[in-house]
Design a protein around this motif. Structure first.
Motif, PDB file in Angstrom:
ATOM      1  N   LEU A  27       0.828  -1.206   0.000  1.00 29.27           N
ATOM      2  CA  LEU A  27       0.000   0.000   0.000  1.00 29.27           C
ATOM      3  C   LEU A  27       0.867   1.263   0.000  1.00 29.27           C
ATOM      4  N   ARG A  28       2.017   1.209   0.687  1.00 29.77           N
ATOM      5  CA  ARG A  28       2.928   2.358   0.646  1.00 29.77           C
ATOM      6  C   ARG A  28       3.455   2.568  -0.771  1.00 29.77           C
ATOM      7  N   ILE A  29       3.792   1.486  -1.459  1.00 28.72           N
ATOM      8  CA  ILE A  29       4.231   1.597  -2.853  1.00 28.72           C
ATOM      9  C   ILE A  29       3.187   2.334  -3.667  1.00 28.72           C
ATOM     10  N   TRP A  30       1.941   1.916  -3.528  1.00 32.40           N
ATOM     11  CA  TRP A  30       0.846   2.528  -4.302  1.00 32.40           C
ATOM     12  C   TRP A  30       0.698   3.999  -3.944  1.00 32.40           C
ATOM     13  N   TRP A  31       0.764   4.318  -2.641  1.00 30.68           N
ATOM     14  CA  TRP A  31       0.565   5.704  -2.204  1.00 30.68           C
ATOM     15  C   TRP A  31       1.660   6.612  -2.736  1.00 30.68           C
ATOM     16  N   PHE A  32       2.912   6.212  -2.599  1.00 30.39           N
ATOM     17  CA  PHE A  32       4.016   7.049  -3.085  1.00 30.39           C
ATOM     18  C   PHE A  32       3.957   7.214  -4.607  1.00 30.39           C
ATOM     19  N   ARG A  33       3.599   6.149  -5.325  1.00 28.60           N
ATOM     20  CA  ARG A  33       3.565   6.223  -6.802  1.00 28.60           C
ATOM     21  C   ARG A  33       2.552   7.225  -7.301  1.00 28.60           C
ATOM     22  N   HIS A  34       1.497   7.468  -6.534  1.00 25.59           N
ATOM     23  CA  HIS A  34       0.410   8.314  -7.021  1.00 25.59           C
ATOM     24  C   HIS A  34       0.481   9.763  -6.520  1.00 25.59           C
ATOM     25  N   LEU A  35       1.592  10.129  -5.885  1.00 25.20           N
ATOM     26  CA  LEU A  35       1.778  11.525  -5.505  1.00 25.20           C
ATOM     27  C   LEU A  35       2.129  12.358  -6.734  1.00 25.20           C
ATOM     28  N   ASP A  36       1.662  13.582  -6.755  1.00 25.06           N
ATOM     29  CA  ASP A  36       1.875  14.468  -7.904  1.00 25.06           C
ATOM     30  C   ASP A  36       2.945  15.507  -7.564  1.00 25.06           C
ATOM     31  N   PHE A  37       4.058  15.486  -8.304  1.00 26.19           N
ATOM     32  CA  PHE A  37       5.151  16.427  -8.074  1.00 26.19           C
ATOM     33  C   PHE A  37       5.390  17.344  -9.272  1.00 26.19           C
ATOM     34  N   SER A  38       4.385  17.505 -10.087  1.00 20.04           N
ATOM     35  CA  SER A  38       4.546  18.293 -11.310  1.00 20.04           C
ATOM     36  C   SER A  38       4.805  19.772 -11.042  1.00 20.04           C
ATOM     37  N   GLN A  39       4.481  20.258  -9.842  1.00 21.90           N
ATOM     38  CA  GLN A  39       4.654  21.688  -9.567  1.00 21.90           C
ATOM     39  C   GLN A  39       6.019  22.020  -8.972  1.00 21.90           C
ATOM     40  N   TYR A  40       6.896  21.009  -8.824  1.00 29.14           N
ATOM     41  CA  TYR A  40       8.173  21.244  -8.140  1.00 29.14           C
ATOM     42  C   TYR A  40       9.358  21.204  -9.103  1.00 29.14           C
ATOM     43  N   ASP A  41      10.369  22.013  -8.774  1.00 31.91           N
ATOM     44  CA  ASP A  41      11.631  21.976  -9.514  1.00 31.91           C
ATOM     45  C   ASP A  41      12.549  20.887  -8.978  1.00 31.91           C
ATOM     46  N   LEU A  42      12.496  20.658  -7.672  1.00 32.89           N
ATOM     47  CA  LEU A  42      13.395  19.722  -7.008  1.00 32.89           C
ATOM     48  C   LEU A  42      12.613  18.893  -6.001  1.00 32.89           C
ATOM     49  N   VAL A  43      12.778  17.588  -6.060  1.00 36.39           N
ATOM     50  CA  VAL A  43      12.223  16.683  -5.049  1.00 36.39           C
ATOM     51  C   VAL A  43      13.383  15.895  -4.442  1.00 36.39           C
ATOM     52  N   ILE A  44      13.461  15.907  -3.125  1.00 34.36           N
ATOM     53  CA  ILE A  44      14.500  15.167  -2.409  1.00 34.36           C
ATOM     54  C   ILE A  44      13.822  14.034  -1.651  1.00 34.36           C
ATOM     55  N   SER A  45      14.127  12.802  -2.024  1.00 30.52           N
ATOM     56  CA  SER A  45      13.593  11.664  -1.281  1.00 30.52           C
ATOM     57  C   SER A  45      14.654  11.154  -0.313  1.00 30.52           C
ATOM     58  N   SER A  46      14.223  10.828   0.881  1.00 28.44           N
ATOM     59  CA  SER A  46      15.083  10.244   1.917  1.00 28.44           C
ATOM     60  C   SER A  46      14.521   8.865   2.207  1.00 28.44           C
ATOM     61  N   THR A  47      15.297   7.830   1.928  1.00 26.22           N
ATOM     62  CA  THR A  47      14.725   6.490   1.983  1.00 26.22           C
ATOM     63  C   THR A  47      15.738   5.456   2.425  1.00 26.22           C
ATOM     64  N   GLY A  48      15.236   4.438   3.117  1.00 26.42           N
ATOM     65  CA  GLY A  48      16.053   3.305   3.526  1.00 26.42           C
ATOM     66  C   GLY A  48      15.279   2.040   3.274  1.00 26.42           C
TER      67      GLY A  48
END
Length: 379
Positions: free
Chosen positions: A76-97
């Motif tokens: 469900l986390r995979i699905w939730w993250f995949r469907h976020l919309d980042f079209s309005q941003y110049d830079l996205v920083i993901s922090s992940t482990g």
């Protein structure tokens, strides 16, 4: 002709979940760099929402019953993250482990930088270890079965997700090598931020015994530490909570003292700093991606006795900031403890100085430099 005025950089931060730990400290420093950036995450504790000035954005996974089952809802986390919309941003920083934040989708006009704490442990390097002891308590059989059934498709998803960031940053040279090994991607190392300043005024009159501190999970190998100190009748202080607490308490000898929420004697930040500074050495037996607590011990001037692998290779210098043992066995740690007792006293001030590269201001400086080098010009 007047200089061209650029519009403000539009930034978003994404993190697996915000509960507590070293990874959250990275998010906190990113928030200091970009205080207006929203922070998207699958789950956030009230404490961390407050620390991050209510900039946290969550969804249905924050609500019951998903909030109570968050260890079991990876798909469900995979699905939730995949469907976020980042079209309005110049830079996205993901922090992940051990999570799914790197799997977000960004448009070609958006630069995605992934700060990677580790390729997911239970899919890759530590898969067999997690099968033996998943760390879910009474739910271990369920977790073990689920991992066996799903590891194939989840590995494929994780590998495909690793292609989505434009750039990778690793938190240690060990993780840099694992990113290359499991994802086939190049990365640059920027050490995570450690609040070393709060240990500067810890000056014990005399150092006594040994200390170990972390979450008491099977992978942290506190069983080796407790068993070795018990066998040698050495005084040991254990600070932390976790699923291994009861097992460790049963196997501990009279010289082992526990400080934990379970016993009602959980230490304050100042008491923790005093324990680290008052010990002869900090014991670190796990194969860690980086290891925040050992660096905090170094900031308090305390040498390490560490398993020679993982993040420890970036900050343990044999005979200067500590010593290594090369096998994750009780006998190997016992030998290291006995050898440590024969060594001349370490230079505690030199040990403190060795951790300067891990301060939060150094992290922010290096991260900003990375952004400046890799972000394309904006109109």
């Amino acid at each position: 002709m007047p200089d061209k005025v650029h519009r403000p950089l539009r930034v978003a931060i994404v993190h697996d979940w915000l509960i507590g730990g070293g990874a959250e400290r990275v998010v906190y420093q990113l928030h200091q760099m970009f205080p207006d950036a929203p922070i998207y995450t699958s789950y956030c504790s009230d404490e961390w929402r407050q620390q991050l000035d209510n900039k946290v954005v969550t969804g249905y996974l924050q609500r019951w019953p998903f909030s109570k089952l968050r260890k079991f809802v990876g798909v469900l986390r995979i699905w939730w993250f995949r469907h976020l919309d980042f079209s309005q941003y110049d830079l996205v920083i993901s922090s992940t482990g051990n999570g799914e934040a790197k799997g977000i989708r960004t448009p070609k006009t958006t630069t995605h930088i992934c700060y990677c704490h580790t390729p997911t442990h239970y899919y890759w390097r530590h898969y067999e270890q997690y099968l033996r002891r998943p760390g879910f308590g009474v739910f271990d059989p369920v977790a073990r079965l689920g991992l066996r059934l799903l590891v194939g498709p989840l590995r494929r998803w994780d590998f495909e997700a690793s292609k989505r960031p434009d750039y990778f940053i690793a938190n240690s040279t060990h993780i840099q090598a694992d990113i290359k090994k499991y994802y086939g991607r190049e990365s640059e190392v920027i050490f995570p931020p450690i609040d070393i300043a709060r240990f500067e005024n810890t000056q014990p009159a005399k150092r006594h015994g040994f200390v170990a501190m972390s979450r008491l999970a099977p992978a942290k190998r506190f069983d080796l530490i407790v068993a070795a100190c018990t066998a040698l009748n050495l005084p040991l202080t254990v600070i932390g909570d976790g699923p291994d607490f009861s097992r460790l308490k049963k196997m501990a000898g009279p010289g082992v003292t526990f400080y934990s929420k379970a016993l009602g004697n959980r230490v304050s930040d100042q008491q923790m700093a005093d324990h680290l500074a008052g010990a002869k050495a900090f014991l670190f037996a796990s194969f860690d991606d980086f290891g925040v607590a050992p660096v905090e011990a170094l900031a308090a001037g305390t040498p390490l006795i560490a398993f020679k692998a993982g993040g420890a290779l970036d900050y343990v210098r044999e005979g200067q900031t500590g010593i290594f043992f090369t096998e994750q066995t009780v006998d190997a740690l016992k030998e290291a403890l006995q050898r440590f007792e024969t060594l001349p006293e370490f230079d505690h001030q030199a040990i403190r100085e060795s951790v300067r590269p891990f301060g939060p201001e150094v992290f922010r400086q290096h991260f900003q430099h990375f952004i400046d080098e890799h972000l394309p010009p904006r109109s």
